[in-house]
Design a protein around this motif. Structure first.
Motif, PDB file in Angstrom:
ATOM      1  N   ALA A 156       0.823  -1.202   0.000  1.00 24.85           N
ATOM      2  CA  ALA A 156       0.000   0.000   0.000  1.00 24.85           C
ATOM      3  C   ALA A 156       0.860   1.256   0.000  1.00 24.85           C
ATOM      4  N   LEU A 157       2.017   1.191   0.666  1.00 24.53           N
ATOM      5  CA  LEU A 157       2.906   2.356   0.727  1.00 24.53           C
ATOM      6  C   LEU A 157       3.709   2.529  -0.558  1.00 24.53           C
ATOM      7  N   VAL A 158       4.395   1.484  -0.998  1.00 20.28           N
ATOM      8  CA  VAL A 158       5.288   1.616  -2.160  1.00 20.28           C
ATOM      9  C   VAL A 158       4.503   1.861  -3.445  1.00 20.28           C
ATOM     10  N   SER A 159       3.227   1.466  -3.479  1.00 24.62           N
ATOM     11  CA  SER A 159       2.404   1.691  -4.665  1.00 24.62           C
ATOM     12  C   SER A 159       1.773   3.082  -4.674  1.00 24.62           C
ATOM     13  N   ALA A 177      13.857   4.216  -3.064  1.00 20.74           N
ATOM     14  CA  ALA A 177      14.115   5.640  -2.879  1.00 20.74           C
ATOM     15  C   ALA A 177      12.813   6.360  -2.562  1.00 20.74           C
ATOM     16  N   GLY A 178      12.887   7.278  -1.610  1.00 24.09           N
ATOM     17  CA  GLY A 178      11.706   8.040  -1.241  1.00 24.09           C
ATOM     18  C   GLY A 178      10.898   7.443  -0.117  1.00 24.09           C
ATOM     19  N   ILE A 179      11.328   6.303   0.428  1.00 28.77           N
ATOM     20  CA  ILE A 179      10.640   5.648   1.543  1.00 28.77           C
ATOM     21  C   ILE A 179      11.553   5.653   2.757  1.00 28.77           C
ATOM     22  N   GLU A 180      11.064   6.183   3.860  1.00 24.82           N
ATOM     23  CA  GLU A 180      11.805   6.173   5.122  1.00 24.82           C
ATOM     24  C   GLU A 180      11.175   5.134   6.055  1.00 24.82           C
ATOM     25  N   VAL A 181      12.012   4.394   6.772  1.00 22.02           N
ATOM     26  CA  VAL A 181      11.538   3.315   7.640  1.00 22.02           C
ATOM     27  C   VAL A 181      12.142   3.485   9.038  1.00 22.02           C
TER      28      VAL A 181
END
Length: 332
Positions: A156-159, A177-181
């Motif tokens: 749901a997040l990466v899409s 890239a563009g996703i912080e965890v």
């Protein structure tokens, strides 16, 4: 074809509302700063553009016709909506997103999630000072929540379907890239059955060779494109697939199968004797969960709504409550 809707300007709707509130054309003209003849002319123009009579001219008072009453009621509603839109635009100019979409992993604490929602909504509901600057305005953000399971939360997040995902599996690999965890914490899963289930009286630890002959209850992964995850299922084992962890718990309580459930969720049922916790040869399962959000490079910065949620998740007590407090209050 006449474009009658163009006659319904905010000024025209405000004029009708003022006439209704003051009770006469003369009083309305004074409030609007017009001479009575100018107001009368404006009303006649509006009637001609709409091709309806709005007032009963046989009465000395400003008596509405049925069409006039409908315009008054709908016009007041439209004026409220116009004001709300203007207020939202002003608040958004202060950095609040128009919408924030959040995916919540199904195993997390529902009471804690809604306490966070209450606190967020209180920011808006508690602000009544219309003179506050745009930066001080309460959030204009609409929340959109969805519940996901296993790989579905990450998908749901990466899409791009959500801006924030709470409870993603920490085994999803390197984020794009563009996703912080950030880590949320570890959630223990324990193997449970109903007291009347055949495995309730079996010798511990339960071996896979014995478990494979008993139906397992599993929650369906909500991923549509990513490969769905399966956890603690044996090859050849009968499986009852349910849509949520709460449904799985209900199936276990009814003796419809066996399976692993979050220990905090199972605990009150085990203590009450409605469920039996059993040791297995594989041991209990420990799930490492994280939360992640979209923070694309080159973006002007995080919206204030997302920042607020990240600030809450930065508190250890909030993260612990999301993992452990499924009912009642979290023990100190």
């Amino acid at each position: 074809m006449p474009q009658r809707h163009l006659a319904l300007t905010p000024e025209a709707l405000q004029m009708i509302d003022t006439i209704a509130r003051t009770g006469s054309f003369a009083a309305a003209a004074r409030e609007l700063g017009k001479v009575p003849s100018a107001l009368t002319y404006a009303v006649r123009q509006l009637e001609e553009q709409l091709d309806v009579l709005l007032f009963d001219r046989s009465s000395r008072q400003a008596q509405f016709t049925a069409a006039g009453t409908e315009l008054l009621e709908e016009g007041r509603r439209l004026l409220q909506e116009i004001g709300a839109v203007a207020h939202r635009v002003r608040r958004i100019a202060g950095g609040w997103e128009s919408q924030l979409a959040i995916s919540i992993e199904d195993v997390l604490s529902v009471p804690t999630v809604f306490e966070l929602i209450e606190a967020f909504c209180a920011l808006r509901d508690g602000t009544r000072d219309t003179a506050a600057s745009a930066s001080e305005q309460a959030p204009a953000t609409r929340l959109k929540l969805r519940s996901d399971v296993l790989a579905g939360t990450w998908e749901a997040l990466v899409s791009g379907q959500v801006d924030l995902a709470i409870g993603v599996s920490s085994t999803t690999g390197r984020p794009p890239a563009g996703i912080e965890v950030r880590p949320l914490g570890e959630l223990p899963f324990v193997f449970c059955v109903a007291p009347h289930h055949p495995l309730a009286a079996a010798t511990e630890p339960l071996q896979d060779a014995e478990l494979v002959h008993h139906r397992a209850v599993a929650v369906a992964d909500t991923a549509q494109r990513l490969a769905p995850l399966t956890v603690n299922l044996l090859a050849g084992q009968d499986v009852l697939t349910v849509p949520s962890m709460r449904a799985k718990l209900e199936a276990l309580l009814r003796g419809l199968g066996c399976g692993f459930v979050p220990e905090p969720l199972a605990r009150p049922h085990v203590e009450a004797g409605r469920m039996v916790r059993k040791a297995t040869a594989r041991g209990d399962h420990l799930a490492s969960l994280s939360y992640a959000w979209r923070a694309e490079r080159g973006a002007p910065g995080l919206g204030r709504a997302l920042q607020w949620w990240l600030e809450q998740l930065d508190h250890p007590q909030t993260r612990r409550a999301l993992l452990e407090r499924h009912a009642g209050r979290l023990a100190p």
